[in-house]
Design a protein around this motif. Structure first.
Motif, PDB file in Angstrom:
ATOM      1  N   LEU A 164     -26.880  26.045 -33.553  1.00 37.73           N
ATOM      2  CA  LEU A 164     -25.910  25.721 -32.517  1.00 37.73           C
ATOM      3  C   LEU A 164     -24.671  25.136 -33.186  1.00 37.73           C
ATOM      4  O   LEU A 164     -24.772  24.259 -34.053  1.00 37.73           O
ATOM      5  CB  LEU A 164     -26.487  24.715 -31.527  1.00 37.73           C
ATOM      6  N   ILE A 165     -23.490  25.610 -32.772  1.00 37.57           N
ATOM      7  CA  ILE A 165     -22.239  25.185 -33.390  1.00 37.57           C
ATOM      8  C   ILE A 165     -21.440  24.354 -32.380  1.00 37.57           C
ATOM      9  O   ILE A 165     -21.196  24.795 -31.250  1.00 37.57           O
ATOM     10  CB  ILE A 165     -21.424  26.401 -33.862  1.00 37.57           C
ATOM     11  N   PHE A 166     -21.030  23.136 -32.825  1.00 32.11           N
ATOM     12  CA  PHE A 166     -20.272  22.215 -31.982  1.00 32.11           C
ATOM     13  C   PHE A 166     -18.990  21.807 -32.704  1.00 32.11           C
ATOM     14  O   PHE A 166     -18.885  21.936 -33.925  1.00 32.11           O
ATOM     15  CB  PHE A 166     -21.088  20.946 -31.702  1.00 32.11           C
ATOM     16  N   TYR A 167     -18.037  21.292 -31.909  1.00 34.36           N
ATOM     17  CA  TYR A 167     -16.840  20.712 -32.518  1.00 34.36           C
ATOM     18  C   TYR A 167     -16.379  19.523 -31.694  1.00 34.36           C
ATOM     19  O   TYR A 167     -16.735  19.361 -30.526  1.00 34.36           O
ATOM     20  CB  TYR A 167     -15.711  21.743 -32.613  1.00 34.36           C
ATOM     21  N   THR A 168     -15.558  18.694 -32.336  1.00 29.91           N
ATOM     22  CA  THR A 168     -14.936  17.565 -31.641  1.00 29.91           C
ATOM     23  C   THR A 168     -13.561  17.328 -32.261  1.00 29.91           C
ATOM     24  O   THR A 168     -13.343  17.638 -33.437  1.00 29.91           O
ATOM     25  CB  THR A 168     -15.786  16.286 -31.745  1.00 29.91           C
ATOM     26  N   THR A 169     -12.666  16.759 -31.459  1.00 28.50           N
ATOM     27  CA  THR A 169     -11.339  16.412 -31.965  1.00 28.50           C
ATOM     28  C   THR A 169     -11.197  14.906 -32.155  1.00 28.50           C
ATOM     29  O   THR A 169     -10.118  14.416 -32.494  1.00 28.50           O
ATOM     30  CB  THR A 169     -10.258  16.910 -30.993  1.00 28.50           C
ATOM     31  N   ALA A 170     -12.277  14.171 -31.936  1.00 29.21           N
ATOM     32  CA  ALA A 170     -12.236  12.712 -32.082  1.00 29.21           C
ATOM     33  C   ALA A 170     -12.010  12.338 -33.544  1.00 29.21           C
ATOM     34  O   ALA A 170     -12.505  13.010 -34.457  1.00 29.21           O
ATOM     35  CB  ALA A 170     -13.531  12.102 -31.566  1.00 29.21           C
ATOM     36  N   GLU A 171     -11.292  11.239 -33.761  1.00 27.48           N
ATOM     37  CA  GLU A 171     -11.020  10.790 -35.123  1.00 27.48           C
ATOM     38  C   GLU A 171     -12.289  10.298 -35.805  1.00 27.48           C
ATOM     39  O   GLU A 171     -12.551  10.611 -36.964  1.00 27.48           O
ATOM     40  CB  GLU A 171      -9.966   9.672 -35.091  1.00 27.48           C
ATOM     41  N   ASN A 172     -13.058   9.503 -35.105  1.00 30.13           N
ATOM     42  CA  ASN A 172     -14.315   8.968 -35.659  1.00 30.13           C
ATOM     43  C   ASN A 172     -15.458   9.351 -34.726  1.00 30.13           C
ATOM     44  O   ASN A 172     -15.922   8.531 -33.913  1.00 30.13           O
ATOM     45  CB  ASN A 172     -14.229   7.444 -35.811  1.00 30.13           C
ATOM     46  N   PRO A 173     -15.890  10.593 -34.784  1.00 25.40           N
ATOM     47  CA  PRO A 173     -16.910  11.060 -33.831  1.00 25.40           C
ATOM     48  C   PRO A 173     -18.266  10.417 -34.087  1.00 25.40           C
ATOM     49  O   PRO A 173     -18.584  10.003 -35.199  1.00 25.40           O
ATOM     50  CB  PRO A 173     -16.957  12.569 -34.093  1.00 25.40           C
ATOM     51  N   VAL A 174     -19.024  10.337 -33.016  1.00 22.79           N
ATOM     52  CA  VAL A 174     -20.413   9.899 -33.137  1.00 22.79           C
ATOM     53  C   VAL A 174     -21.161  10.961 -33.934  1.00 22.79           C
ATOM     54  O   VAL A 174     -21.067  12.151 -33.604  1.00 22.79           O
ATOM     55  CB  VAL A 174     -21.051   9.721 -31.748  1.00 22.79           C
ATOM     56  N   PRO A 175     -21.858  10.574 -34.987  1.00 21.10           N
ATOM     57  CA  PRO A 175     -22.566  11.590 -35.782  1.00 21.10           C
ATOM     58  C   PRO A 175     -23.521  12.409 -34.912  1.00 21.10           C
ATOM     59  O   PRO A 175     -24.228  11.856 -34.065  1.00 21.10           O
ATOM     60  CB  PRO A 175     -23.326  10.757 -36.813  1.00 21.10           C
ATOM     61  N   LEU A 176     -23.497  13.701 -35.120  1.00 20.50           N
ATOM     62  CA  LEU A 176     -24.393  14.583 -34.377  1.00 20.50           C
ATOM     63  C   LEU A 176     -25.790  14.437 -34.956  1.00 20.50           C
ATOM     64  O   LEU A 176     -26.007  14.645 -36.150  1.00 20.50           O
ATOM     65  CB  LEU A 176     -23.919  16.037 -34.503  1.00 20.50           C
ATOM     66  N   GLU A 177     -26.709  14.024 -34.092  1.00 20.32           N
ATOM     67  CA  GLU A 177     -28.069  13.786 -34.589  1.00 20.32           C
ATOM     68  C   GLU A 177     -28.669  15.085 -35.099  1.00 20.32           C
ATOM     69  O   GLU A 177     -28.681  16.098 -34.403  1.00 20.32           O
ATOM     70  CB  GLU A 177     -28.949  13.223 -33.466  1.00 20.32           C
ATOM     71  N   THR A 178     -29.146  15.035 -36.314  1.00 19.44           N
ATOM     72  CA  THR A 178     -29.796  16.207 -36.892  1.00 19.44           C
ATOM     73  C   THR A 178     -31.113  15.788 -37.524  1.00 19.44           C
ATOM     74  O   THR A 178     -31.201  14.735 -38.158  1.00 19.44           O
ATOM     75  CB  THR A 178     -28.915  16.854 -37.976  1.00 19.44           C
ATOM     76  N   ASP A 179     -32.101  16.579 -37.295  1.00 18.91           N
ATOM     77  CA  ASP A 179     -33.416  16.372 -37.908  1.00 18.91           C
ATOM     78  C   ASP A 179     -33.505  17.316 -39.099  1.00 18.91           C
ATOM     79  O   ASP A 179     -33.567  18.544 -38.920  1.00 18.91           O
ATOM     80  CB  ASP A 179     -34.502  16.660 -36.874  1.00 18.91           C
ATOM     81  N   GLU A 180     -33.473  16.776 -40.312  1.00 22.61           N
ATOM     82  CA  GLU A 180     -33.439  17.621 -41.507  1.00 22.61           C
ATOM     83  C   GLU A 180     -34.696  18.474 -41.649  1.00 22.61           C
ATOM     84  O   GLU A 180     -34.635  19.617 -42.099  1.00 22.61           O
ATOM     85  CB  GLU A 180     -33.250  16.749 -42.751  1.00 22.61           C
ATOM     86  N   ALA A 181     -35.848  17.924 -41.246  1.00 28.54           N
ATOM     87  CA  ALA A 181     -37.079  18.711 -41.285  1.00 28.54           C
ATOM     88  C   ALA A 181     -37.002  19.869 -40.302  1.00 28.54           C
ATOM     89  O   ALA A 181     -37.434  20.993 -40.583  1.00 28.54           O
ATOM     90  CB  ALA A 181     -38.283  17.825 -40.980  1.00 28.54           C
ATOM     91  N   LEU A 182     -36.423  19.567 -39.107  1.00 34.92           N
ATOM     92  CA  LEU A 182     -36.237  20.622 -38.113  1.00 34.92           C
ATOM     93  C   LEU A 182     -35.265  21.678 -38.624  1.00 34.92           C
ATOM     94  O   LEU A 182     -35.465  22.883 -38.417  1.00 34.92           O
ATOM     95  CB  LEU A 182     -35.725  20.012 -36.810  1.00 34.92           C
ATOM     96  N   ARG A 183     -34.200  21.226 -39.322  1.00 40.76           N
ATOM     97  CA  ARG A 183     -33.241  22.181 -39.880  1.00 40.76           C
ATOM     98  C   ARG A 183     -33.930  23.127 -40.865  1.00 40.76           C
ATOM     99  O   ARG A 183     -33.705  24.342 -40.827  1.00 40.76           O
ATOM    100  CB  ARG A 183     -32.114  21.428 -40.579  1.00 40.76           C
ATOM    101  N   LEU A 184     -34.760  22.571 -41.727  1.00 37.42           N
ATOM    102  CA  LEU A 184     -35.467  23.415 -42.707  1.00 37.42           C
ATOM    103  C   LEU A 184     -36.383  24.416 -42.013  1.00 37.42           C
ATOM    104  O   LEU A 184     -36.434  25.599 -42.374  1.00 37.42           O
ATOM    105  CB  LEU A 184     -36.284  22.543 -43.662  1.00 37.42           C
ATOM    106  N   GLU A 185     -37.109  23.938 -40.992  1.00 33.09           N
ATOM    107  CA  GLU A 185     -38.033  24.829 -40.279  1.00 33.09           C
ATOM    108  C   GLU A 185     -37.273  25.934 -39.550  1.00 33.09           C
ATOM    109  O   GLU A 185     -37.609  27.124 -39.657  1.00 33.09           O
ATOM    110  CB  GLU A 185     -38.859  24.019 -39.277  1.00 33.09           C
TER     111      GLU A 185
END
Length: 458
Positions: free
Chosen positions: A93-114
């Motif tokens: 899934l691809i997201f974008y934001t124009t905020a200067e200091n955006p809230v980090p997009l929660e990512t599960d690295e194990a889920l990313r690998l799977e």
């Protein structure tokens, strides 16, 4: 709103390259709208600074009955955090934001690998695996033919070029798969220790950019090879075809055509242009021959058949390096058709020539011959053995016997049960000749043929 399509060659697991590219495109005034791999569609926007990030939906839920609802819930959750959903690439899934200091997009690295591995196995790995096996089999068959039946393929330039492309793409596929598996192994170790997936190295990215065009060239050559005769498929024709496809692609960019329309038009061009070119070339040959009062297929000649009927045939008049008139006397009313076929590759050049009388024409001496020029000295003995094996295989009583022939490095005559036949094999340096006259050729005439077909410069 203006749109354009780009041919992108990102590998699925290189999310850093994807987000960096999309941020650069946004600053240039183009925002990603849709992904139809490998075509990515962009919409024109006011240039702005955007931050792009990717997230992965659990691979095991992609095909679940409520997958769409669950995905929409996840997207809504991300949008509440200030991230705008753009599109998806498989289960990325691809997201974008124009905020200067955006809230980090929660990512599960194990889920990313799977999720990455599932997507890679479904598409990228399986495609490269199948193509790798097919290319490897083609290369094995080609090498086997070079070893066992070299005369059939050694001078085939298309086969040599095709298999060279297959070999390059095979090396690329193996290296690409190896790079991914190495990245996965190291990333898995890092995630298990509480870290993150590793970034893809710059060398892997450069490697991808260099070899991706070769995959496209291999595909285009494969298409041309299906529709064009061998004598028309030359490097110039291939480069011209690539230029036409490239110009069409630039035109698509200007017209902002939809992806599906671009695909249909390109498919039509790849399938139809070669056939159209072949027909136009033939028409031009016919018109040129008509202006010269000849025929592209030969000169007309009327013969009387044994049953008394008269028939018009076409005499082919190719230039050949050796004619019967160079060796012996021929009747003044002799009528010949002469043909010459040539094949060339980096390994060898092969000519097949004939000078024959058509049915119903006055009797006259005839002959056929083959000329093989090999590029490597090591191939000379291999091809000599192949010629001897080819000509003596039909029946067990056929054999070649050597004899002295001046101007050559070796000469043999074909025998059937100790009866000499009018077929001769001789060579000098890297040129091999097989000569088949239909008359009792003399030693002097053979030496004359050798002096013409085996020039001193070789």
């Amino acid at each position: 709103m203006k749109r354009k399509q780009r041919l992108e060659n990102f590998v699925f697991y290189d999310t850093e390259s994807v987000t960096a590219h999309l941020e650069d495109m946004a600053q240039k005034g183009w925002a990603l709208a849709d992904v139809t791999s490998p075509l990515w569609t962009y919409e024109e926007i006011q240039p702005e600074k955007r931050t792009y990030r990717t997230a992965f939906y659990p691979a095991k839920q992609v095909y679940a009955p409520n997958a769409i609802d669950k995905q929409e819930e996840y997207i809504a959750y991300c949008e509440q955090a200030g991230w705008q959903y753009v599109t998806n690439w498989d289960n990325m899934l691809i997201f974008y934001t124009t905020a200067e200091n955006p809230v980090p997009l929660e990512t599960d690295e194990a889920l990313r690998l799977e999720a990455t591995h599932k997507a890679m196995k479904r598409s990228w790995l399986s495609v490269h695996g199948v193509l790798g096996v097919l290319f490897l089999l083609n290369i094995i068959f080609y090498i086997a033919a070079l070893v066992k039946q070299p005369l059939t393929v050694i001078a085939d330039g298309n086969a040599a070029f095709r298999n060279a492309l297959f070999a390059i793409v095979l090396v690329y596929a193996c290296a690409a798969v190896g790079s991914y598996l190495q990245w996965r192994k190291k990333s898995l170790s890092s995630v298990e220790n509480g870290g993150f997936c590793l970034p893809v190295s710059q060398n892997v990215r450069r490697f991808q950019k260099i070899f991706f065009p070769l995959e496209i060239f291999a595909g285009l050559w494969f298409c041309l090879d299906r529709f064009l005769p061998d004598h028309m498929l030359t490097p110039k024709i291939f480069l011209a075809f690539v230029a036409v496809v490239f110009l069409l692609w630039l035109l698509f960019q200007k017209l902002h055509l939809p992806v599906k329309a671009c695909g249909v038009i390109l498919f039509f061009v790849v399938a139809m242009v070669p056939m159209f070119y072949s027909m136009v070339s033939l028409s031009l040959e016919v018109e040129k021959a008509r202006e010269n009062h000849t025929s592209p297929w030969g000169d007309p000649y009327v013969v009387t058949l044994p049953n008394g009927e008269r028939e018009t045939i076409l005499l082919q008049k190719d230039e050949i390096p050796l004619t019967t008139a160079d060796l012996t006397e021929i009747p003044k009313d002799a009528v010949y058709t002469t043909a010459r076929k040539e094949q060339s590759s980096p390994l060898a050049t092969k000519q097949e020539c004939l000078q024959e009388i058509p049915d119903g024409a006055p009797q006259a001496p005839q002959m056929t011959y083959e000329i093989m020029d090999v590029s490597l000295d090591a191939l000379t003995s291999h091809c000599l053995t192949a010629y001897q094996k080819r000509d003596t295989q039909p029946t067990p009583d056929l054999t070649y016997k050597s004899f002295a022939l001046s101007g050559t490095d070796g000469a043999w005559q074909l025998y059937a049960e100790n009866i000499p036949l009018p077929q001769y094999l001789f060579y000098k340096d890297s040129r091999i000749v097989v000569l088949r006259p239909d008359w009792g050729i003399s030693q002097k005439e053979l030496e004359q043929a050798a002096s013409i077909l085996l020039p001193e410069s070789l």
